[in-house]
Design a protein around this motif. Structure first.
Motif, short mmCIF file in Angstrom:
data_model
loop_
_atom_site.label_atom_id
_atom_site.label_comp_id
_atom_site.label_asym_id
_atom_site.label_seq_id
_atom_site.Cartn_x
_atom_site.Cartn_y
_atom_site.Cartn_z
N ARG A 162 0.86 -1.18 0.00
CA ARG A 162 0.00 0.00 0.00
C ARG A 162 0.90 1.23 0.00
O ARG A 162 1.83 1.32 0.80
N PRO A 163 0.64 2.23 -0.84
CA PRO A 163 1.49 3.42 -0.88
C PRO A 163 1.64 4.10 0.47
O PRO A 163 2.71 4.65 0.79
N GLU A 164 0.59 4.06 1.31
CA GLU A 164 0.67 4.74 2.61
C GLU A 164 1.69 4.10 3.55
O GLU A 164 2.13 4.73 4.52
N PHE A 165 2.09 2.86 3.28
CA PHE A 165 3.11 2.22 4.12
C PHE A 165 4.47 2.90 3.99
O PHE A 165 5.35 2.71 4.82
N THR A 166 4.66 3.71 2.93
CA THR A 166 5.92 4.44 2.78
C THR A 166 6.17 5.35 3.96
O THR A 166 7.30 5.48 4.45
N HIS A 167 5.11 6.00 4.44
CA HIS A 167 5.25 6.96 5.54
C HIS A 167 4.85 6.37 6.89
O HIS A 167 5.36 6.81 7.93
N GLU A 168 3.97 5.38 6.90
CA GLU A 168 3.54 4.78 8.15
C GLU A 168 3.58 3.25 8.04
O GLU A 168 2.55 2.58 7.98
N PRO A 169 4.78 2.67 8.01
CA PRO A 169 4.87 1.21 7.88
C PRO A 169 4.45 0.52 9.18
O PRO A 169 4.75 1.00 10.28
N PRO A 170 3.74 -0.60 9.08
CA PRO A 170 3.41 -1.36 10.29
C PRO A 170 4.69 -1.83 10.98
O PRO A 170 5.70 -2.11 10.33
N ALA A 171 4.65 -1.90 12.29
CA ALA A 171 5.83 -2.32 13.05
C ALA A 171 6.01 -3.83 12.95
O ALA A 171 5.05 -4.59 12.91
N ALA A 172 7.27 -4.25 12.94
CA ALA A 172 7.57 -5.68 12.96
C ALA A 172 7.08 -6.28 14.28
O ALA A 172 7.26 -5.69 15.34
N ARG A 173 6.46 -7.47 14.16
CA ARG A 173 5.97 -8.10 15.39
C ARG A 173 5.62 -9.56 15.13
O ARG A 173 5.40 -9.97 13.99
N MET A 174 5.56 -10.32 16.19
CA MET A 174 5.10 -11.69 16.12
C MET A 174 3.57 -11.69 16.08
O MET A 174 2.91 -10.86 16.71
N LEU A 175 3.03 -12.65 15.36
CA LEU A 175 1.57 -12.81 15.28
C LEU A 175 1.25 -14.22 15.77
O LEU A 175 0.97 -15.12 14.99
N GLY A 176 1.35 -14.42 17.06
CA GLY A 176 1.21 -15.76 17.60
C GLY A 176 2.55 -16.47 17.65
O GLY A 176 3.61 -15.88 17.42
N GLU A 177 2.51 -17.77 17.90
CA GLU A 177 3.73 -18.53 18.13
C GLU A 177 4.53 -18.77 16.85
O GLU A 177 5.76 -18.80 16.88
N CYS A 178 3.85 -18.94 15.70
CA CYS A 178 4.53 -19.36 14.47
C CYS A 178 4.22 -18.45 13.29
O CYS A 178 4.12 -18.91 12.15
N ALA A 179 4.05 -17.16 13.53
CA ALA A 179 3.82 -16.21 12.45
C ALA A 179 4.45 -14.88 12.83
O ALA A 179 4.51 -14.51 14.01
N ALA A 180 4.94 -14.16 11.81
CA ALA A 180 5.60 -12.89 12.07
C ALA A 180 5.30 -11.93 10.93
O ALA A 180 5.16 -12.33 9.77
N LEU A 181 5.20 -10.66 11.27
CA LEU A 181 5.02 -9.58 10.31
C LEU A 181 6.31 -8.78 10.23
O LEU A 181 6.87 -8.40 11.27
N ALA A 182 6.78 -8.50 9.01
CA ALA A 182 8.01 -7.73 8.83
C ALA A 182 7.80 -6.70 7.74
O ALA A 182 7.36 -7.06 6.63
N PRO A 183 8.08 -5.41 8.00
CA PRO A 183 8.03 -4.41 6.93
C PRO A 183 9.18 -4.65 5.96
O PRO A 183 10.28 -5.06 6.35
N LEU A 184 8.93 -4.41 4.67
CA LEU A 184 9.95 -4.54 3.65
C LEU A 184 10.50 -3.16 3.29
O LEU A 184 9.95 -2.14 3.69
#
Length: 255
Positions: free
Chosen positions: A204-226
């Motif tokens: 999403r273009p808006e992630f350029t200025h407000e990227p979601p923070a890296a975090r775990m999503l439960g025991e076996c999932a993770a979110l990472a900004p690129l």
């Protein structure tokens, strides 16, 4: 576009989505052959919707399938599949291939949400997904892979994913699992005994200025900004049903 050779089936499906000038999206190209059939389904607002329907089993050993999607400026497209893709062993020797090529222009939006890919014992499949996005394009892409049917060992499955945004590569990764894959694929540093692995890519273009923070999503999932207006969610699960639940929850959390 396709055909049958001594080494397997060749088939290509192609989708082109363009603005229709009336606030919706037209599909001037919707072409599939052999085992790859495309069906337009009921649209929603400005978004066109397409279902990929497998007309036969596969890919089998030696087959080469390809799906190409082009979303022109300002168009909106959602692509799903009617059933899981099942990689099977075949009479022809050698690796089978499944290539996905996606191109989304400025202001275009694509939701690429196929059903799961199941790697059956004795199969050997290389999946390659290449995505080219303009700087202001939007994308939601889900990939889910299940290693073997219930109580079955998997075949060999190699998956490569390449994402480019504004002519810059922001993600290029490969995972190989099953017999013949590099050692450790099932160990604690990779799948840790899980039999379902998936990822969700949201651009999403808006992630350029407000990227979601890296975090775990439960025991076996993770979110990472690129390194771009994109995030990657990677998840493991015991089976395909639990994997889908984790990825759906991650997408809902992103809003």
């Amino acid at each position: 576009m396709g055909g049958v050779s001594a080494t397997g089936v060749r088939a290509t499906a192609r989708i082109v989505a363009r603005e229709d000038g009336r606030g919706g999206t037209a599909l001037p190209v919707l072409a599939g052959d052999g085992p790859l059939a495309l069906r337009r389904t009921r649209a929603s607002g400005a978004e066109a919707r397409v279902m990929l329907v497998g007309a036969m089993s596969g890919p089998l050993g030696g087959d080469h399938f390809a799906v190409e999607a082009e979303v022109a400026r300002g168009a909106r497209l959602r692509v799903g599949s009617a059933a899981a893709t099942i990689a099977l062993p075949g009479q022809a020797k050698g690796e089978s291939r499944y290539d996905v090529r996606i191109d989304v222009a400025e202001g275009g939006e694509l939701h690429w949400l196929p059903e799961q890919l199941i790697s059956v014992r004795g199969s050997d499949l290389l999946v390659t997904t290449r995505v080219e996005l303009a700087a202001s394009a939007r994308l939601v892409l889900r990939e889910e892979q299940v290693l073997g049917r219930a109580g079955e060992e998997p075949g060999r499955l190699t998956s490569r994913f390449v994402l480019r945004i504004g002519q810059r590569t922001v993600l290029d990764q490969e995972l190989a699992c099953g017999p013949g894959a590099p050692g450790g694929w099932d160990g604690p540093a990779v799948l840790a005994g899980h039999r379902a692995v998936g990822q969700l890519v949201v651009v999403r273009p808006e992630f350029t200025h407000e990227p979601p923070a890296a975090r775990m999503l439960g025991e076996c999932a993770a979110l990472a900004p690129l390194a771009g207006p994109a995030v990657l969610v990677t998840a493991l699960a015991a089976d395909g049903l639990r994997l889908r639940r984790v990825l759906d929850e991650a997408l809902a959390a992103l809003g």
